[in-house]
Design a protein around this motif. Structure first.
Motif, PDB file in Angstrom:
ATOM      1  N   TYR B  67     -61.880  10.767  34.928  1.00 25.94           N
ATOM      2  CA  TYR B  67     -62.125  10.867  33.484  1.00 25.94           C
ATOM      3  C   TYR B  67     -62.100   9.452  32.883  1.00 25.94           C
ATOM      4  O   TYR B  67     -61.413   8.554  33.396  1.00 25.94           O
ATOM      5  CB  TYR B  67     -61.068  11.750  32.796  1.00 25.94           C
ATOM      6  N   THR B  68     -62.850   9.286  31.800  1.00 26.21           N
ATOM      7  CA  THR B  68     -62.807   8.039  31.026  1.00 26.21           C
ATOM      8  C   THR B  68     -61.835   8.257  29.874  1.00 26.21           C
ATOM      9  O   THR B  68     -61.931   9.257  29.157  1.00 26.21           O
ATOM     10  CB  THR B  68     -64.211   7.681  30.514  1.00 26.21           C
ATOM     11  N   PRO B  84     -56.074   9.765  16.950  1.00 23.87           N
ATOM     12  CA  PRO B  84     -56.010  10.387  18.279  1.00 23.87           C
ATOM     13  C   PRO B  84     -54.737  11.209  18.457  1.00 23.87           C
ATOM     14  O   PRO B  84     -53.704  10.887  17.864  1.00 23.87           O
ATOM     15  CB  PRO B  84     -56.001   9.187  19.238  1.00 23.87           C
ATOM     16  N   PRO B  85     -54.817  12.268  19.260  1.00 29.08           N
ATOM     17  CA  PRO B  85     -53.623  13.087  19.504  1.00 29.08           C
ATOM     18  C   PRO B  85     -52.681  12.418  20.509  1.00 29.08           C
ATOM     19  O   PRO B  85     -53.077  11.524  21.253  1.00 29.08           O
ATOM     20  CB  PRO B  85     -54.209  14.366  20.103  1.00 29.08           C
ATOM     21  N   ILE B  86     -51.431  12.900  20.521  1.00 26.08           N
ATOM     22  CA  ILE B  86     -50.440  12.481  21.537  1.00 26.08           C
ATOM     23  C   ILE B  86     -50.695  13.346  22.761  1.00 26.08           C
ATOM     24  O   ILE B  86     -50.587  14.578  22.678  1.00 26.08           O
ATOM     25  CB  ILE B  86     -48.988  12.711  21.037  1.00 26.08           C
ATOM     26  N   ARG B  87     -51.016  12.747  23.876  1.00 27.21           N
ATOM     27  CA  ARG B  87     -51.428  13.529  25.035  1.00 27.21           C
ATOM     28  C   ARG B  87     -50.882  12.950  26.331  1.00 27.21           C
ATOM     29  O   ARG B  87     -50.633  11.749  26.438  1.00 27.21           O
ATOM     30  CB  ARG B  87     -52.963  13.520  25.155  1.00 27.21           C
ATOM     31  N   ASN B  88     -50.758  13.858  27.319  1.00 26.22           N
ATOM     32  CA  ASN B  88     -50.581  13.462  28.698  1.00 26.22           C
ATOM     33  C   ASN B  88     -51.854  12.765  29.169  1.00 26.22           C
ATOM     34  O   ASN B  88     -52.954  13.204  28.810  1.00 26.22           O
ATOM     35  CB  ASN B  88     -50.426  14.719  29.553  1.00 26.22           C
ATOM     36  N   GLY B  94     -59.030  17.379  22.127  1.00 18.98           N
ATOM     37  CA  GLY B  94     -58.931  16.844  20.766  1.00 18.98           C
ATOM     38  C   GLY B  94     -58.944  15.329  20.685  1.00 18.98           C
ATOM     39  O   GLY B  94     -58.630  14.757  19.638  1.00 18.98           O
ATOM     40  N   ALA B  95     -59.299  14.668  21.779  1.00 18.58           N
ATOM     41  CA  ALA B  95     -59.308  13.195  21.787  1.00 18.58           C
ATOM     42  C   ALA B  95     -60.261  12.641  20.722  1.00 18.58           C
ATOM     43  O   ALA B  95     -61.248  13.289  20.358  1.00 18.58           O
ATOM     44  CB  ALA B  95     -59.718  12.692  23.176  1.00 18.58           C
ATOM     45  N   ALA B  96     -59.933  11.468  20.218  1.00 21.72           N
ATOM     46  CA  ALA B  96     -60.727  10.852  19.139  1.00 21.72           C
ATOM     47  C   ALA B  96     -61.944  10.138  19.718  1.00 21.72           C
ATOM     48  O   ALA B  96     -61.889   9.556  20.810  1.00 21.72           O
ATOM     49  CB  ALA B  96     -59.863   9.868  18.358  1.00 21.72           C
ATOM     50  N   GLU B  97     -63.027  10.167  18.950  1.00 22.83           N
ATOM     51  CA  GLU B  97     -64.241   9.475  19.385  1.00 22.83           C
ATOM     52  C   GLU B  97     -64.074   7.970  19.238  1.00 22.83           C
ATOM     53  O   GLU B  97     -63.535   7.490  18.239  1.00 22.83           O
ATOM     54  CB  GLU B  97     -65.432   9.947  18.554  1.00 22.83           C
ATOM     55  N   ILE B  98     -64.563   7.254  20.228  1.00 24.44           N
ATOM     56  CA  ILE B  98     -64.487   5.796  20.195  1.00 24.44           C
ATOM     57  C   ILE B  98     -65.661   5.227  20.985  1.00 24.44           C
ATOM     58  O   ILE B  98     -66.199   5.911  21.872  1.00 24.44           O
ATOM     59  CB  ILE B  98     -63.121   5.309  20.751  1.00 24.44           C
ATOM     60  N   THR B  99     -66.049   4.013  20.658  1.00 26.61           N
ATOM     61  CA  THR B  99     -67.143   3.352  21.374  1.00 26.61           C
ATOM     62  C   THR B  99     -66.567   2.277  22.292  1.00 26.61           C
ATOM     63  O   THR B  99     -65.702   1.498  21.878  1.00 26.61           O
ATOM     64  CB  THR B  99     -68.140   2.727  20.377  1.00 26.61           C
ATOM     65  N   CYS B 112     -60.270   9.043  23.281  1.00 24.36           N
ATOM     66  CA  CYS B 112     -59.152   8.173  22.893  1.00 24.36           C
ATOM     67  C   CYS B 112     -57.912   8.987  22.574  1.00 24.36           C
ATOM     68  O   CYS B 112     -57.956   9.919  21.756  1.00 24.36           O
ATOM     69  CB  CYS B 112     -59.566   7.327  21.687  1.00 24.36           C
ATOM     70  N   ILE B 113     -56.817   8.650  23.222  1.00 25.18           N
ATOM     71  CA  ILE B 113     -55.531   9.329  23.006  1.00 25.18           C
ATOM     72  C   ILE B 113     -54.416   8.296  22.781  1.00 25.18           C
ATOM     73  O   ILE B 113     -54.593   7.102  23.062  1.00 25.18           O
ATOM     74  CB  ILE B 113     -55.133  10.222  24.213  1.00 25.18           C
ATOM     75  N   ILE B 114     -53.293   8.797  22.281  1.00 22.73           N
ATOM     76  CA  ILE B 114     -52.033   8.056  22.333  1.00 22.73           C
ATOM     77  C   ILE B 114     -51.234   8.732  23.445  1.00 22.73           C
ATOM     78  O   ILE B 114     -50.968   9.937  23.371  1.00 22.73           O
ATOM     79  CB  ILE B 114     -51.284   8.134  20.987  1.00 22.73           C
ATOM     80  N   ALA B 115     -50.911   7.987  24.488  1.00 22.89           N
ATOM     81  CA  ALA B 115     -50.187   8.600  25.617  1.00 22.89           C
ATOM     82  C   ALA B 115     -48.775   8.972  25.181  1.00 22.89           C
ATOM     83  O   ALA B 115     -48.121   8.232  24.434  1.00 22.89           O
ATOM     84  CB  ALA B 115     -50.126   7.635  26.792  1.00 22.89           C
TER      85      ALA B 115
END
Lengths: 187, 187
Positions: B67-68, B84-88, B94-99, B112-115
């Motif tokens: 995965y990217t 971005p959500p808090i994720r494993n 629900g990850a945030a869109e980013i370029t 994009c997530i916050i780990a």
């Protein structure tokens, strides 16, 4: 008990003399009153910089103070390449050197700190809440990243009102935000 | 018990396909082995950006993954203007869109997530430390800004070794750094 939280982004306080160097005779205008009585976000911004990096649009907080002080986070300090100490506001012992740039001039002096976690309180509130004689408390943010902050220093003044201040590292790490109600307790 | 800490700055993992879009046929070189076996800081960097802001020099961590994923801090998310959500790691729900911009191309996708705070561990270590059946632990950083972090998720794999990962908000807020020995405990 629960108290109001303010998360402090990087900001600056200025003396009359330093204000004049940066902004001349322009008055320091009020954009927004802060929770602490008499304190305000002003209409003035500066750039803070080191050899490594600059941050633009750093807000000047009013009113004018007896000391010039730049408050940043540890994360900011890595970007700037400096190592400011953790200090009470107004205690510039060992403060890191930084350059402050305004439209009319610039100043370089050792005035950069990382503010400690602190609770603003007035003497009446301190008595009511049973915090007389207590130097430090703890605060707990409940979130998806629940965090218990120790080393929250009590700062008492007749001019203060009850408010917990965390910097952006602590506030963002715990997913807390300005206006949240945060549990505090004696450790 | 005490475990080794790694403080994770913003970084990115890439699929084979996305790597080729960004870097073509250039090999992914190793700059530095990480603590987790087989993981490494690569010789490749990207720019991550939104409409509001860009961060340059974001390190690609190797090896190539299925995965990217862009991992940032909450502080970064405010600068970028995304939520971005808090994720494993690996959970992009629900990850945030980013370029993501590389020398040969760019990709825009919701990755994009916050780990979350997490402890890497292998099954043998988990048994030895009495952590079988435990989903979350706590970790305490002792410093001038002592902090107790709850919601530290246990991530088990045969490929892992014992290491606590915090992001830069948590690490910097508590004045901890990579290589510190941090106390963990069952809450």
């Amino acid at each position: 008990m629960k108290v109001l939280l303010g998360v402090s982004n990087r900001h600056i306080h200025l003396t009359e003399e330093d204000y004049k160097t940066l902004f001349g005779d322009e008055p320091l205008g009020v954009v927004k009153e802060l929770v602490q009585p008499g304190q305000f976000a002003s209409d003035k911004k500066v750039t803070i910089k080191t050899e490594k990096r600059a941050f633009e649009n750093v807000r000047v907080l009013g009113p004018i103070r007896k000391y010039t002080q730049v408050e940043i986070s540890k994360t900011d300090s890595f970007a700037l390449g400096i190592n400011p100490p953790i200090r009470n506001s107004g205690d510039l012992d060992g403060a890191a050197e930084i350059t402050i740039v305004g439209p009319l001039g610039e100043i370089t002096k050792p005035c950069c700190i990382i503010a400690n976690r602190h609770l603003h309180i007035n003497p009446t509130q301190r008595k009511e809440l049973g915090l007389v004689g207590i130097e430090k408390i703890s605060a707990k943010v409940v979130s998806e990243k629940t965090t218990l902050f120790e080393d929250v220093f009590i700062k008492e003044s007749e001019d203060f009102t009850l408010e917990l201040h965390l910097d952006t590292d602590d506030g963002n790490g715990s997913l807390a935000k300005t206006g949240d109600e945060i549990e505090i307790f004696i450790p």
